[in-house]
Design a protein around this motif. Structure first.
Motif, short mmCIF file in Angstrom:
data_model
loop_
_atom_site.label_atom_id
_atom_site.label_comp_id
_atom_site.label_asym_id
_atom_site.label_seq_id
_atom_site.Cartn_x
_atom_site.Cartn_y
_atom_site.Cartn_z
N ALA A 12 0.83 -1.21 0.00
CA ALA A 12 0.00 0.00 0.00
C ALA A 12 0.85 1.25 0.00
CB ALA A 12 -0.93 0.01 1.20
N HIS A 13 2.10 1.19 0.56
CA HIS A 13 3.01 2.33 0.58
C HIS A 13 4.09 2.10 -0.48
CE1 HIS A 13 1.38 3.93 4.35
NE2 HIS A 13 1.22 2.66 4.65
N ARG A 14 3.81 2.54 -1.70
CA ARG A 14 4.75 2.29 -2.79
C ARG A 14 5.79 3.39 -2.85
NH1 ARG A 14 1.53 1.52 -8.16
NH2 ARG A 14 1.05 3.68 -7.66
N THR A 15 6.98 3.04 -3.30
CA THR A 15 8.05 4.02 -3.50
C THR A 15 8.26 4.22 -4.99
OG1 THR A 15 9.70 2.26 -3.40
CG2 THR A 15 9.17 3.39 -1.35
N ARG A 163 -6.80 0.35 -15.00
CA ARG A 163 -5.47 0.15 -14.42
C ARG A 163 -5.47 0.66 -12.98
NH1 ARG A 163 -1.13 -0.14 -17.93
NH2 ARG A 163 0.05 -0.42 -15.99
N LEU A 164 -5.77 -0.22 -12.04
CA LEU A 164 -5.76 0.17 -10.63
C LEU A 164 -4.36 0.50 -10.14
CD1 LEU A 164 -8.28 -2.38 -9.03
CD2 LEU A 164 -8.66 0.03 -9.55
N ASP A 165 -3.35 -0.08 -10.78
CA ASP A 165 -1.99 0.13 -10.30
C ASP A 165 -1.50 1.56 -10.54
OD1 ASP A 165 -2.05 -0.27 -13.03
OD2 ASP A 165 -0.03 -1.13 -13.07
N ARG A 166 -2.25 2.37 -11.27
CA ARG A 166 -1.85 3.76 -11.49
C ARG A 166 -2.37 4.71 -10.41
NH1 ARG A 166 -2.73 4.64 -18.02
NH2 ARG A 166 -0.97 3.34 -18.70
N TYR A 170 -2.12 1.45 -3.71
CA TYR A 170 -2.41 0.22 -4.45
C TYR A 170 -1.73 -0.96 -3.77
CZ TYR A 170 -2.12 -3.26 -8.21
OH TYR A 170 -2.20 -4.40 -8.94
N THR A 171 -2.38 -2.10 -3.81
CA THR A 171 -1.78 -3.35 -3.31
C THR A 171 -2.40 -4.53 -4.06
OG1 THR A 171 -1.33 -4.68 -1.35
CG2 THR A 171 -3.48 -3.63 -1.45
N THR A 172 -1.68 -5.62 -4.09
CA THR A 172 -2.17 -6.81 -4.79
C THR A 172 -1.55 -8.05 -4.17
OG1 THR A 172 -2.38 -7.92 -6.94
CG2 THR A 172 -0.34 -6.67 -6.53
N ALA A 535 -7.17 -0.71 -4.58
CA ALA A 535 -6.61 0.62 -4.83
C ALA A 535 -7.54 1.66 -4.21
CB ALA A 535 -6.42 0.87 -6.32
N GLY A 536 -6.98 2.81 -3.89
CA GLY A 536 -7.75 3.90 -3.30
C GLY A 536 -7.42 5.23 -3.92
#
Length: 575
Positions: A12-15, A163-166, A170-172, A535-536
């Motif tokens: 959820a905390h992407r870099t 594309r939820l990853d944008r 986001y997490t999967t 995703a949020g």
């Protein structure tokens, strides 16, 4: 380990990665499109109107500019700016005598002030114009936003983006649970957290934070309520002051007030009929320590009745604890002493006997005033004349030779009354208003003492002084107390209080409630393993959104735990 093997809380905390810059334009476009769907505010037009649109087009453009939030804020600033002269310059409806005094002191500014209506700011044309434009602007801002918000309330959360990853959070992960089971768990989870949910295909959409826009609308509606309350209070208000001696009464009629101010739409018939009598007044003071002489308690005991035939009732009035009677509030403002003075003329006839209120000028109630004998007095030659006495009263005198005529304590420890005597014309027959607490000696002569100076004398209660030349005597009979009351009628106060409470609640909601959407997608592959994506997206950037998504994904992960990694992946890692 690949991103698909990270725990939901970690993912959820992407870099940022090196390729993030290449996808910046695409992400901004996606975020802008999704963020626009979260807003219920109408889009504002640009500042310039198209050329050649005609009168109707210009009218529509002007209306859009007037009802924009930018113009509403400008008008609110102008309204507060316009209130400054009303605070610095005396107002005619508040105190006409102060207005005249200001004009005498600032003669050069009087023409400008009169043209700009600075002596009647709150009823002036320019202040009323700003006030009305602000009122219209706020209504024009709120009405379309309200209808749009109602439409949002009846709508459903939009479907998941491709594309939820944008999205910012986001997490999967992969799970052995079936996609239908994962989505059912997701919908139950989000519904339990008060999200509005909508299932569509292989995803669940959820939305929360509608009260943010509701709070925003409530705040602006409350501003309109406050404007209405302010206008009502200014137009219909009444406020008057009255000094009441102990044992004396007051009736709520216009002629009974010492001073009275009112709104432009006030009618004297609107004064509620009531009356009261001041039975007793008590005051307590600190007697020791650094706070010596400081008031501990003021309390007025009154008997009041509502209406001409109302039953008498007892009440106590204290500072900040007014008596409420039929929509009016009776406040206790101040108190002081009223020496009882009697005057006898040269023939021995008592021509004057009354309690004379003295105005305090320090914290120990050192007071000054005037005794005016207007009728009935005859001098030793038998001619009608008027007497006047400048008076100084102290409730606690230090004693002769121990200081000046200033009180040492507010209570009646050692009361002394000092009088200086004059005779002649008081000027009360000229028709001009006079201050009852000051003596106009312009048409009077001093009584002279044996040395040729102004005749004056200090007296204790029960003592007398004899005027020079057998002109009569003055006796200090005793001491009464007085209290000043303010009778206030503010019809807009309750409305203003309600508007202020709603404004604070609405502002708090708009500041602390976050509008956000959560999407959950679950797709089962040919190998029987389901890929779960969450995703949020928030109305504004917030560090709490990834945290919330991490908590939600961790809870859903308990219902749909990660599947063991493929065997090929394990062998590859060992190699």
């Amino acid at each position: 380990m690949s991103t698909t093997d990270k725990t939901p809380a970690e993912a959820a905390h992407r870099t940022e990665d090196p390729a993030a810059g290449q996808r910046e334009d695409e992400q901004e476009h996606a975020h802008g499109a999704a963020g626009a769907q979260l807003s219920t505010a109408p889009l504002e037009d640009g500042p310039a109107a198209p050329v050649g649109i005609g009168v109707l087009g210009w009218a529509r453009w002007f209306w859009r500019q007037l009802t924009s939030m930018r113009v509403a804020l400008i008008l609110l600033f102008l309204l507060s700016l316009g209130s400054i002269p009303g605070s610095l310059i005396p107002q005619t409806q508040v105190d006409a005598m102060k207005v005249e005094a200001w004009k005498d002191t600032h003669e050069a500014w009087v023409p400008v002030a009169e043209k700009l209506q600075l002596f009647d700011v709150y009823s002036s044309v320019w202040f009323s114009a700003i006030y009305i434009l602000l009122f219209v602007s706020l209504i024009g801002c709120i009405v379309p936003r309200t209808w749009q918000f109602v439409g949002q309330l009846s709508g459903r959360p939009p479907g998941a983006p491709k594309r939820l990853d944008r999205l910012p959070a986001y997490t999967t992960w992969r799970t052995d649970k079936a996609a239908e089971e994962v989505l059912a768990h997701a919908r139950t989870l989000l519904g339990g957290r008060r999200f509005r949910t909508e299932a569509a295909g292989n995803s669940v959409a959820a939305e929360k934070g509608y009260l943010r826009e509701a709070g925003n609308l409530a705040f602006h509606i409350a501003l309109i309520v406050l404007l209405v309350a302010f206008a009502t209070g200014q137009l219909f208000k009444s406020e008057g002051g009255k000094l009441v001696l102990r044992g004396k009464g007051f009736s709520n009629t216009l002629t009974q007030y010492d001073d009275f101010k009112y709104g432009s739409l006030f009618d004297s018939d609107d004064l509620p009929p009531f009356s009261f009598t001041l039975d007793r007044f008590d005051a307590e003071y600190e007697r020791t320590g650094p706070q010596k002489g400081t008031a501990r308690e003021f309390k007025a005991y009154v008997t009041y009745s509502e209406g001409p035939d109302g039953a008498a009732k007892k009440a106590e009035i204290e500072v900040n604890r007014p008596l409420e009677v039929d929509g009016s509030k009776v406040y206790l403002l101040g108190h002081g002493y009223a020496p009882v003075v009697s005057v006898t003329d040269a023939t021995g006839k008592v021509v004057y006997k009354d309690a004379v209120p003295m105005l305090p000028f320090d914290s120990n109630l050192s007071s000054s005033g005037a005794v005016k004998v207007t009728d009935g007095y005859r001098n030793p030659a038998g001619e009608k004349e008027q007497l006047g006495f400048n008076a100084m009263f102290v409730p606690t005198f230090a004693g002769d030779g121990k200081g000046t005529m200033f009180s040492q304590f507010p209570s009646l420890e050692f009361p002394v009354l000092a009088l200086s005597a004059y005779h002649g014309s008081l000027g009360v027959d000229s028709g001009l208003p006079q201050n009852v607490y000051q003596l106009n000696t312009s048409k009077m002569q001093e009584f002279k003492d044996a040395d040729g100076g102004l005749f004056k004398q200090k007296m204790r209660p029960g003592e007398s002084m004899t005027l020079p030349g057998g002109a009569g005597t003055v006796k200090f009979e005793g001491i009464e107390r007085w209290a000043t009351f303010q009778v206030s009628q503010q019809p807009g106060n309750s409305l203003a209080l309600g508007g202020a409470i709603v404004a604070i609640a609405g502002l708090s909601a708009s500041l602390f409630i976050r509008r956000r959407r959560i999407w959950v997608r679950a797709v089962t592959g040919k190998d029987g393993v389901t890929v779960v994506e969450m995703a949020g997206l928030g109305r504004s950037e917030s560090a709490k959104l990834p945290e919330e998504l991490a908590v939600l994904s961790a809870t859903l992960h308990e219902q749909a735990p990660s599947a063991p990694p493929p065997v090929e992946a394990e062998e590859g890692e060992r190699g």
